[in-house]
Design a protein around this motif. Structure first.
Motif, mmCIF file in Angstrom:
data_model
loop_
_atom_site.group_PDB
_atom_site.id
_atom_site.type_symbol
_atom_site.label_atom_id
_atom_site.label_comp_id
_atom_site.label_asym_id
_atom_site.label_seq_id
_atom_site.Cartn_x
_atom_site.Cartn_y
_atom_site.Cartn_z
ATOM 1 N N GLU A 59 -1.642 7.667 3.390
ATOM 2 C CA GLU A 59 -1.132 6.625 2.494
ATOM 3 C C GLU A 59 -2.230 5.609 2.157
ATOM 4 O O GLU A 59 -2.330 5.138 1.021
ATOM 5 N N LYS A 111 -4.476 7.191 -0.414
ATOM 6 C CA LYS A 111 -3.843 7.170 -1.736
ATOM 7 C C LYS A 111 -3.959 5.785 -2.358
ATOM 8 O O LYS A 111 -4.255 5.647 -3.549
ATOM 9 N N ASP A 128 -3.507 4.380 -6.209
ATOM 10 C CA ASP A 128 -2.052 4.525 -6.293
ATOM 11 C C ASP A 128 -1.396 3.255 -5.760
ATOM 12 O O ASP A 128 -1.099 3.139 -4.576
ATOM 13 N N LYS A 152 1.508 2.175 -6.151
ATOM 14 C CA LYS A 152 2.932 2.295 -5.820
ATOM 15 C C LYS A 152 3.150 2.844 -4.408
ATOM 16 O O LYS A 152 4.283 3.040 -3.983
ATOM 17 N N THR A 153 2.080 3.118 -3.705
ATOM 18 C CA THR A 153 2.185 3.647 -2.344
ATOM 19 C C THR A 153 2.939 2.673 -1.436
ATOM 20 O O THR A 153 2.684 1.475 -1.456
ATOM 21 N N SER A 186 -7.479 2.599 -10.955
ATOM 22 C CA SER A 186 -6.931 3.735 -11.698
ATOM 23 C C SER A 186 -7.675 4.019 -12.998
ATOM 24 O O SER A 186 -7.369 4.984 -13.690
#
Length: 412
Positions: free
Chosen positions: A171, A174, A179, A181-182, A271
């Protein structure tokens, strides 16, 4: 040892522990067997001495039974004796021989049973050893196996307890890759659970800060563009062409600054992915000059035109910023663009930088940096180059500052 993972360390630790347990168990078995042999030898020595010393010429049944009871033996019946003699002759093993001038005692082992043969004068006795078995091999094996299984179960329990760390690591990776939204969840309130909760709280806080920053940047740029647009409209109505030209350039520069701030906000997000395309270096240099809207005579090019696979808009912005810095702070206010193979060079005359390059690529730096002209410009350049697979290099030669755009696989 410092770089050893926790899981590997546990594998090694439990492997060593099981190996030590097995080695200890085998040593115990070996020692216990030797101890039993010694005790057995002492017992048969005692039986030999006792029988040879106490058997009388006409020993009665009562005296014999007393000896049998004391020494935990009993006589072999006549019905069994004949077959036993045959078994001893065929597969019997002598485990003890002792005696004196008064008589002899021999111990035979047949099918894990010990038989004691006593000879004294006319006495010939065949006895069976009734001693209690003190060496329980099966029990010892079972105990050892139980301890090994118990240690193995503890090993599995520790691995299971640490398994959530792998999930937490994934996690975190990520999140590090962008990411946002992890989320990290863990149902137990142990140390790992507390770490997971702290990390999850950090993700929420970072997301809130990121949203606040984005909202602030959008509002700021929106609020700045409104008065700039109004000012530009008013300036266009002026009759004095000299003043009008200066003010138009000022408003254009303000618009450029807002665009650069927007580009910083876009490029520095995790991102963000560049739009790579096939473009010639000469085209990038041409567009960089157009963005500056300055006298082209101050910008010279000595390039060998090559094809680049890069983000055209971002690479143009990088070269434009470096040219702008060279023109502002160079001693003759002129810049040269050159290249050596895949390395692009922006060259201007001037003194060497007093600090390492990394000092100038930090954003929103101290007054000393701002006064020398290196602020957001080089920060934007460095941030973009990281995304494009380049690094910013610098050297000072022959009174010239040379900034280099170096592909990561190349060296300068």
């Amino acid at each position: 040892m410092k770089n050893l993972s926790v899981t590997t360390f546990i594998h090694i630790l439990f492997s060593v522990a099981i190996a030590i347990l097995i080695a200890t168990f085998l040593l115990f078995l070996s020692w216990d067997k030797d101890r039993q042999k010694i005790e057995l030898y002492k017992r048969y020595q005692l039986i030999a001495i006792t029988f040879i010393s106490n058997l009388q010429l006409n020993s009665d049944e009562k005296s014999l039974n007393k000896l049998y009871k004391e020494l935990h033996v009993h006589a072999v019946g006549d019905k069994v004796l004949k077959k036993l003699k045959k078994d001893i002759a065929e597969r019997g093993k002598t485990v003890f021989t002792g005696g004196s001038s008064l008589g002899q005692v021999r111990v035979f082992r047949v099918d894990n049973e010990d038989y004691i043969y006593v000879q004294r004068m006319e006495h010939n006795l065949m006895l069976v050893d009734d001693r209690n078995e003190k060496y329980y091999f099966e029990i010892a094996i079972a105990l050892g196996a139980f301890l090994i299984i118990l240690l193995f179960l503890l090993y599995l329990a520790v691995l299971k307890k640490l398994y959530p760390l792998k999930t937490l690591h994934k996690e975190i990776q990520k999140f590090a890759k962008g990411d946002m939204k992890t989320r990290v969840t863990y149902q137990y309130d142990d140390e790992i659970g507390k770490i997971a909760k702290s990390f999850d709280d950090a993700i929420v806080h970072i997301n809130e800060l990121s949203m606040s920053k984005n909202l602030f940047m959008r509002n700021l740029m929106h609020e700045l563009k409104t008065p700039i647009t109004k000012g530009r409209i008013v300036v266009e109505m002026m009759e004095d062409e000299g003043t009008k030209k200066v003010l138009v350039r000022a408003f254009e520069r303000m618009n450029e600054l807002i665009s650069e701030l927007a580009e910083i906000e876009r490029v520095t997000t995790q991102s963000f992915e560049p739009n790579f395309e096939y473009i010639m270096l000469s085209d990038i240099c041409k567009e960089s000059k157009e963005l500056l809207m300055t006298q082209s005579s101050c910008i010279k090019t000595e390039i060998k035109d090559i094809a680049l696979t890069t983000d055209k808009k971002l690479m143009t912005l990088v070269i434009k910023n470096l040219i702008d810095n060279g023109m502002k702070y160079g001693s003759d206010k002129c810049v040269m663009i050159a290249n050596t193979n895949n390395i692009i060079k922006i060259i201007s005359k001037g003194d060497a930088l007093p600090h390492p390059l990394t000092y100038y690529t930090e954003p929103f730096s101290q007054a000393e940096k701002r006064s020398s002209g290196f602020g957001l410009g080089l920060y934007i350049v460095d941030s973009i180059l990281v995304k494009l697979g380049y690094r910013l290099g610098y050297k000072h030669e022959d009174g010239k500052n040379i900034f280099m755009l170096v592909p990561i696989q190349d060296k300068f």
